[in-house]
Design an enzyme around this catalytic site. Structure first.
Site, mmCIF file in Angstrom:
data_model
loop_
_atom_site.group_PDB
_atom_site.id
_atom_site.type_symbol
_atom_site.label_atom_id
_atom_site.label_comp_id
_atom_site.label_asym_id
_atom_site.label_seq_id
_atom_site.Cartn_x
_atom_site.Cartn_y
_atom_site.Cartn_z
ATOM 1 N N ASP A 97 2.360 -22.970 51.381
ATOM 2 C CA ASP A 97 2.276 -21.527 51.678
ATOM 3 C C ASP A 97 3.500 -21.147 52.503
ATOM 4 O O ASP A 97 4.148 -22.008 53.110
ATOM 5 C CB ASP A 97 0.993 -21.198 52.461
ATOM 6 N N SER A 98 3.771 -19.841 52.557
ATOM 7 C CA SER A 98 4.877 -19.364 53.381
ATOM 8 C C SER A 98 4.611 -19.661 54.864
ATOM 9 O O SER A 98 5.544 -19.741 55.645
ATOM 10 C CB SER A 98 5.036 -17.858 53.195
ATOM 11 N N CYS A 140 -0.360 -19.566 47.891
ATOM 12 C CA CYS A 140 0.251 -18.325 48.373
ATOM 13 C C CYS A 140 0.346 -17.399 47.170
ATOM 14 O O CYS A 140 0.947 -17.772 46.144
ATOM 15 C CB CYS A 140 1.646 -18.660 48.917
ATOM 16 N N GLU A 170 -0.507 -13.146 61.673
ATOM 17 C CA GLU A 170 0.439 -14.137 62.209
ATOM 18 C C GLU A 170 0.653 -13.948 63.715
ATOM 19 O O GLU A 170 0.969 -14.890 64.424
ATOM 20 C CB GLU A 170 1.785 -14.050 61.473
ATOM 21 N N CYS A 225 -4.514 -12.385 49.220
ATOM 22 C CA CYS A 225 -3.497 -12.968 50.090
ATOM 23 C C CYS A 225 -4.243 -13.977 50.947
ATOM 24 O O CYS A 225 -5.316 -13.663 51.483
ATOM 25 C CB CYS A 225 -2.849 -11.904 50.968
ATOM 26 N N HIS A 258 -3.827 -15.063 53.767
ATOM 27 C CA HIS A 258 -3.980 -14.748 55.196
ATOM 28 C C HIS A 258 -5.211 -13.887 55.469
ATOM 29 O O HIS A 258 -5.697 -13.826 56.595
ATOM 30 C CB HIS A 258 -2.773 -13.949 55.701
HETATM 31 N N1 DGL Z 1 -0.270 -15.889 52.377
HETATM 32 C C1 DGL Z 1 0.658 -15.308 51.460
HETATM 33 C C2 DGL Z 1 -0.042 -14.803 50.202
HETATM 34 O O1 DGL Z 1 -1.095 -15.296 49.827
HETATM 35 C C3 DGL Z 1 1.490 -14.160 51.970
HETATM 36 C C4 DGL Z 1 2.080 -14.268 53.291
HETATM 37 C C5 DGL Z 1 3.495 -13.797 53.327
HETATM 38 O O2 DGL Z 1 3.768 -12.592 53.172
HETATM 39 O O3 DGL Z 1 4.324 -14.668 53.519
HETATM 40 O O4 DGL Z 1 0.473 -13.924 49.551
#
Ligand code: DGL
Length: 274
Positions: free
Chosen positions: A10-11, A73, A158, A192, A194
């Site tokens: 993931d990022s 991600c 975050e 997403c 997150h």
């Molecule tokens: N967690 C990432 C996703 O599922 C996005 C987070 C980011 O913008 O880096 O898209």
């Protein structure tokens, strides 16, 4: 025999919500998690940049002996997966595989809506890619997909602000926008990785009858199916139940934040990726 863990990428921290479900459903495997925290968030970045960063991370995971990498991600799955699968994989390692989180989710989503109207909450990158519309159309042509980009949600998560009243402002705004786009949305997907941390707040602004889904369980069950269909890959993944964590940024920060996403404390190692 050298460990051959499943790579989970993931990022930043979001993919930990997916890894947690993998470990819950498939605890016997070894996993290696990589968070590209130094370059997160990916959401607002261009296709070219997300592709370049994701490919570098996939190559690193292959070099760590991962035969299978999951892009946990949505942004990377939307912007980089197809090119990596079609263009890069045949050249860099034709035996290995890279999978994403969008296809397994869209395979299931149409079966979960009675009104045939689904809402997607995602980063701007995922929304602009149109991936959820394209993939859902393939499996459920009669389902309408409405999308809302929520550019403030990843930064709120975050920065550990996801329980604050400031977060309420953005969550309410985006949820209302989404509901205004389709009059009969009965299923809303957190597209997403997150967003599960904002689930309680999002629930507050949704009518009770609307079903709110996170991807973790869906993606974990889809990995179970994948292994049934691909025993040649299943047998390559080592099974000692070991989990390792790597971050491209500070390990101290990662270990502090990761616990919130993963549900327990962890210790990460640092890696430079360029
Ligand atoms: N967690 C990432 C996703 O599922 C996005 C987070 C980011 O913008 O880096 O898209």
């Amino acid at each position: 025999m050298k460990q051959q863990p499943i790579g989970v990428f993931d990022s930043g921290y979001g993919g930990l919500t997916i890894l947690k479900e993998f470990i819950h459903t498939l605890p016997q495997y070894d996993y290696l998690y990589l968070g590209d925290n130094a370059r997160a968030p990916y959401g607002p970045r261009s296709f070219e940049t997300v592709y370049r960063y994701t490919l570098q991370c996939v190559k690193w995971l292959f070099a760590q002996n991962c035969p299978l990498v999951i892009l946990a991600c949505n942004t990377a799955s939307a912007k980089a997966l197809r090119t990596i699968q079609q263009v890069d994989l045949p050249v860099i390692n034709p035996e290995n595989r890279v999978l994403g989180v969008i296809r397994p989710t869209t395979e299931k989503i149409g079966a979960l809506t009675a009104t045939k109207e689904v809402g997607i909450l995602a980063t701007a990158g995922t929304v602009l890619s149109g991936s959820y519309l394209i993939e859902t159309e393939k499996f459920y042509p009669d389902v309408k997909v409405y999308q809302e980009a929520c550019p403030m949600w990843v930064p709120l998560v975050e920065n550990n602000e996801y329980e604050s009243s400031g977060a309420d402002y953005f969550v309410e705004k985006n949820v209302k926008n989404l509901l205004a786009k389709g009059g009969h949305i009965d299923t809303v997907l957190l597209a997403c990785t997150h967003y599960p941390l904002l689930k309680d707040k999002i629930r507050k602004y949704l009518p009770d009858e609307v079903n709110l889904l996170s991807q973790g369980e869906i993606v974990a069950n889809s990995l179970v199916d994948y292994f049934k269909r691909h025993p040649e890959m299943e047998s390559r993944c080592s099974k000692q139940g070991a989990v390792q964590f790597y971050t491209t940024d500070s390990t101290e920060d990662f270990d502090t934040h990761a616990a919130t996403f993963f549900g327990k404390s962890i210790r990460s190692e640092h890696v430079n990726i360029e």
